[in-house]
Motif scaffolding. Sequence first.
Motif, PDB file in Angstrom:
ATOM      1  N   GLN A 196       0.837  -1.201   0.000  1.00  0.00           N
ATOM      2  CA  GLN A 196       0.000   0.000   0.000  1.00  0.00           C
ATOM      3  C   GLN A 196       0.871   1.250   0.000  1.00  0.00           C
ATOM      4  O   GLN A 196       1.842   1.346   0.755  1.00  0.00           O
ATOM      5  CB  GLN A 196      -0.920   0.018   1.220  1.00  0.00           C
ATOM      6  N   LEU A 197       0.502   2.195  -0.868  1.00  0.00           N
ATOM      7  CA  LEU A 197       1.113   3.511  -0.840  1.00  0.00           C
ATOM      8  C   LEU A 197       0.282   4.375   0.099  1.00  0.00           C
ATOM      9  O   LEU A 197      -0.925   4.498  -0.080  1.00  0.00           O
ATOM     10  CB  LEU A 197       1.132   4.131  -2.237  1.00  0.00           C
ATOM     11  N   LEU A 198       0.916   4.932   1.100  1.00  0.00           N
ATOM     12  CA  LEU A 198       0.223   5.740   2.103  1.00  0.00           C
ATOM     13  C   LEU A 198       0.882   7.094   2.210  1.00  0.00           C
ATOM     14  O   LEU A 198       2.091   7.192   2.466  1.00  0.00           O
ATOM     15  CB  LEU A 198       0.249   5.030   3.465  1.00  0.00           C
ATOM     16  N   LEU A 199       0.101   8.138   1.996  1.00  0.00           N
ATOM     17  CA  LEU A 199       0.578   9.511   2.126  1.00  0.00           C
ATOM     18  C   LEU A 199      -0.030  10.145   3.355  1.00  0.00           C
ATOM     19  O   LEU A 199      -1.258  10.186   3.504  1.00  0.00           O
ATOM     20  CB  LEU A 199       0.210  10.321   0.875  1.00  0.00           C
ATOM     21  N   LEU A 200       0.831  10.633   4.261  1.00  0.00           N
ATOM     22  CA  LEU A 200       0.377  11.187   5.533  1.00  0.00           C
ATOM     23  C   LEU A 200       0.847  12.624   5.679  1.00  0.00           C
ATOM     24  O   LEU A 200       1.974  12.963   5.292  1.00  0.00           O
ATOM     25  CB  LEU A 200       0.910  10.358   6.695  1.00  0.00           C
ATOM     26  N   PRO A 201       0.003  13.492   6.244  1.00  0.00           N
ATOM     27  CA  PRO A 201       0.453  14.880   6.484  1.00  0.00           C
ATOM     28  C   PRO A 201       1.581  14.915   7.506  1.00  0.00           C
ATOM     29  O   PRO A 201       1.627  14.086   8.418  1.00  0.00           O
ATOM     30  CB  PRO A 201      -0.809  15.576   7.011  1.00  0.00           C
ATOM     31  N   GLN A 202       2.490  15.829   7.335  1.00  0.00           N
ATOM     32  CA  GLN A 202       3.601  15.927   8.278  1.00  0.00           C
ATOM     33  C   GLN A 202       3.101  16.378   9.646  1.00  0.00           C
ATOM     34  O   GLN A 202       2.197  17.204   9.751  1.00  0.00           O
ATOM     35  CB  GLN A 202       4.644  16.921   7.749  1.00  0.00           C
ATOM     36  N   ALA A 203       3.690  15.798  10.682  1.00  0.00           N
ATOM     37  CA  ALA A 203       3.296  16.155  12.040  1.00  0.00           C
ATOM     38  C   ALA A 203       3.710  17.591  12.331  1.00  0.00           C
ATOM     39  O   ALA A 203       4.811  18.029  11.972  1.00  0.00           O
ATOM     40  CB  ALA A 203       3.964  15.213  13.038  1.00  0.00           C
ATOM     41  N   VAL A 204       2.798  18.317  12.968  1.00  0.00           N
ATOM     42  CA  VAL A 204       3.077  19.716  13.293  1.00  0.00           C
ATOM     43  C   VAL A 204       3.832  19.803  14.606  1.00  0.00           C
ATOM     44  O   VAL A 204       3.465  19.166  15.583  1.00  0.00           O
ATOM     45  CB  VAL A 204       1.747  20.509  13.417  1.00  0.00           C
TER      46      VAL A 204
END
Length: 204
Positions: A196-204
């Motif tokens: 699976q390709l998973l794109l996650l927002p960067q942690a703030v």
Amino acid sequence: MNKKLFSVTGNKIASLLVGEESLLFSSQGFNTEEGFLESWHKKLSLATKIEVKYAAIKSVSKEDNDDEVKVKYKTAVGIPGMCQFSFANAGDCEQFLAFFEQDRAFDKHYAAMTPFKAVLNYIIGLVATVAFAVLSYFEALKIENGTAEIGTSAKTRSYYALLETLGSKGVLAVGGVCGCYLLYKIWTRATKPPHQLLLLPQAV
């Protein structure tokens, strides 16, 4: 990102516009961004409209050998939501995923899914299928015995007409075929989980 308007297929989704602050989904198809936006801003419209703010997106994912993209997000009231759709053109999907990685700075992860995660949705589908098949079987028996109480709505009448056509044995046969297919998918995905390709927002 040069192209912003995409033709997609999903539940009540036919087009996608990649905006400055959010993804805009519509149940109508469009050839131009101007046409999309003109329809989007109409207050009186029968079209289904879904706006997903980039800041609310929790993940964007796609499995190998599967055309479907899943965008999970948090709604305005804090409830988890998800849009599932496929692009009409394969190149559009690659461009869309690259947009999140390059333009929105989402972190990219690519790995095999765990066996549990790979089969979870299919297990839920199997349970729902069995429950619906059992319910439909007993309703079909009521029709055969002349004791069924058929509602007045068009959907209800269509449902009971289908049950009458299939009969109780037919309902079991259809339910069995669907159940066997889901069991096969559960077995194949559990023994060899897809990547699976998973794109996650960067942690703030």
